[in-house]
Design a protein around this motif. Structure first.
Motif, PDB file in Angstrom:
ATOM      1  N   VAL A  47      50.148  23.732  36.773  1.00  0.00           N
ATOM      2  CA  VAL A  47      50.754  23.374  38.050  1.00  0.00           C
ATOM      3  C   VAL A  47      51.995  24.211  38.326  1.00  0.00           C
ATOM      4  N   VAL A  48      52.901  24.279  37.345  1.00  0.00           N
ATOM      5  CA  VAL A  48      54.182  24.972  37.543  1.00  0.00           C
ATOM      6  C   VAL A  48      54.103  26.374  36.950  1.00  0.00           C
ATOM      7  N   MET A  49      54.115  27.370  37.830  1.00  0.00           N
ATOM      8  CA  MET A  49      54.067  28.768  37.407  1.00  0.00           C
ATOM      9  C   MET A  49      54.977  29.593  38.300  1.00  0.00           C
ATOM     10  N   PRO A  50      55.406  30.753  37.830  1.00  0.00           N
ATOM     11  CA  PRO A  50      56.163  31.648  38.708  1.00  0.00           C
ATOM     12  C   PRO A  50      55.288  32.067  39.892  1.00  0.00           C
ATOM     13  N   GLY A  51      55.864  32.155  41.066  1.00  0.00           N
ATOM     14  CA  GLY A  51      55.088  32.564  42.239  1.00  0.00           C
ATOM     15  C   GLY A  51      54.321  31.398  42.821  1.00  0.00           C
ATOM     16  N   ILE A  52      53.019  31.581  43.016  1.00  0.00           N
ATOM     17  CA  ILE A  52      52.198  30.533  43.605  1.00  0.00           C
ATOM     18  C   ILE A  52      52.003  29.412  42.594  1.00  0.00           C
ATOM     19  N   ASN A  53      52.247  28.169  43.006  1.00  0.00           N
ATOM     20  CA  ASN A  53      52.029  27.078  42.063  1.00  0.00           C
ATOM     21  C   ASN A  53      50.566  26.650  42.056  1.00  0.00           C
ATOM     22  N   GLY A  54      50.226  25.778  41.116  1.00  0.00           N
ATOM     23  CA  GLY A  54      48.838  25.379  40.933  1.00  0.00           C
ATOM     24  C   GLY A  54      48.243  24.669  42.125  1.00  0.00           C
ATOM     25  N   TYR A  55      49.040  23.873  42.836  1.00  0.00           N
ATOM     26  CA  TYR A  55      48.527  23.167  44.003  1.00  0.00           C
ATOM     27  C   TYR A  55      48.050  24.163  45.061  1.00  0.00           C
ATOM     28  N   GLN A  56      48.828  25.212  45.249  1.00  0.00           N
ATOM     29  CA  GLN A  56      48.488  26.208  46.265  1.00  0.00           C
ATOM     30  C   GLN A  56      47.258  27.019  45.853  1.00  0.00           C
ATOM     31  N   VAL A  57      47.183  27.355  44.564  1.00  0.00           N
ATOM     32  CA  VAL A  57      46.015  28.090  44.070  1.00  0.00           C
ATOM     33  C   VAL A  57      44.756  27.246  44.247  1.00  0.00           C
ATOM     34  N   CYS A  58      44.860  25.964  43.927  1.00  0.00           N
ATOM     35  CA  CYS A  58      43.712  25.070  44.066  1.00  0.00           C
ATOM     36  C   CYS A  58      43.228  25.020  45.513  1.00  0.00           C
ATOM     37  N   LYS A  59      44.147  24.918  46.443  1.00  0.00           N
ATOM     38  CA  LYS A  59      43.772  24.885  47.863  1.00  0.00           C
ATOM     39  C   LYS A  59      43.029  26.154  48.262  1.00  0.00           C
ATOM     40  N   LEU A  60      43.502  27.298  47.755  1.00  0.00           N
ATOM     41  CA  LEU A  60      42.851  28.561  48.082  1.00  0.00           C
ATOM     42  C   LEU A  60      41.443  28.622  47.507  1.00  0.00           C
TER      43      LEU A  60
END
Length: 307
Positions: A237-250
């Motif tokens: 979930v917590v990463m530099p740049g795009i977080n996990g929530y945003q990656v999941c949505k993509l």
């Protein structure tokens, strides 16, 4: 009480059968998943069926079910086959006993011990740490994405991408993954900026023979899911740049990639975080440190039948 070791170790077979006696309907469902998942290991352990011509290799018995104990004693009158009892007593039987509740890791170890496999050398050797995605900046420049580098991977990035930035990521990666023609349901992606978590996942996934890619950032994960079909993505979930929530949505925003199961990995255990994960489209939410039994349950649910 542990079963006495044999003086000779029988040669390992590619598959062993387990004769199951007793257990509740709920436990039977768990056992079905365990056998399904075990079919990806070496050796395999499958449930014994009465139509099989040979005798079972191992007995798995509900120690709290009197009829199950009686049936087991009748079928194994000369005690030639190893047995695993689940419950609080061994009934005077020389065997391995396991307490309830059923636990994936303990059952796997008990199966191995029952047939004389008790050293790592008998297990399927992990593949070399499969590739970690190349630096995203080197492969796909993303100057339109404002990110803030974090010297400490455990820190939450201070600047979160806005909607326009997310669209920029999606535009640069069409997210039309191609399924591998030879083994279409065999790829897994692990995205986590912690090397400790990546190594943990590598070790836990290795015995099941999955093809695994690793990414350290959300941008790398987006890039990989745009070029390859993954059955399952384990996503920090917590990463530099795009977080996990945003990656999941993509990942979930495109029709083909939406079939990918996304499993969130997070140290946050609040109801708010879980709701946020659900709203982003994730299929399962696992908290860190990752519980092995929950991990195996997830693997069985999303991966074990996809060969």
């Amino acid at each position: 009480m542990m079963m006495e070791a044999s003086t000779t170790t029988p040669p390992a077979k590619p598959q062993y059968t387990v004769d199951v006696h007793g257990f509740s309907q709920t436990e039977r469902i768990i056992l079905k998943s365990i056998f399904s998942l075990s079919a990806r290991r070496t050796p395999k352990f499958v449930e014994f069926m009465q139509t099989m011509s040979s005798a079972p290799d191992v007995f798995l018995v509900d120690a709290e079910d009197a009829s199950a104990i009686a049936n087991f004693r009748q079928k194994n009158t000369i005690n030639t086959r190893p047995a695993i009892l689940v419950g609080d007593t061994d009934h005077g039987i020389s065997c391995t006993t396991l307490p309830r509740p059923l636990q994936w890791t303990k059952l796997f170890k008990a199966f191995d011990l029952a047939v004389g496999i008790n050293t790592p050398s008998h297990m399927a050797k992990p593949e070399p740490a499969t590739r970690i995605a190349a630096s995203f900046a080197k492969t796909q420049p993303m100057t339109a994405i404002p990110t803030q580098p974090s010297p400490d991977s455990s820190m939450v990035p201070q600047k979160i991408l806005n909607t326009a930035s997310l669209k920029a990521v999606s535009a640069n990666h069409s997210l039309t993954p191609k399924r591998p023609p030879d083994r279409p349901f065999n790829w897994v992606l692990v995205c986590d900026d912690s090397i400790t978590v990546r190594e943990f996942m590598r070790v836990k996934l290795a015995p099941f023979g999955f093809n695994v890619d690793f990414a350290e950032t959300g941008e790398q994960a987006v890039g990989l899911t745009g070029t390859k079909y993954y059955t399952c993505v384990f996503l920090d979930v917590v990463m530099p740049g795009i977080n996990g929530y945003q990656v999941c949505k993509l990942i979930k925003s495109k029709k083909d990639a939406a079939k990918t199961a996304v499993v969130m990995l997070s140290s946050k255990d609040s109801t708010f975080d879980k709701i946020r994960a659900t709203m982003s489209g994730c299929d399962t939410y696992l908290t860190k440190p990752i519980n092995e039994n929950r991990l195996y349950a997830v693997i069985s649910k999303y991966l074990s039948t996809n060969v």
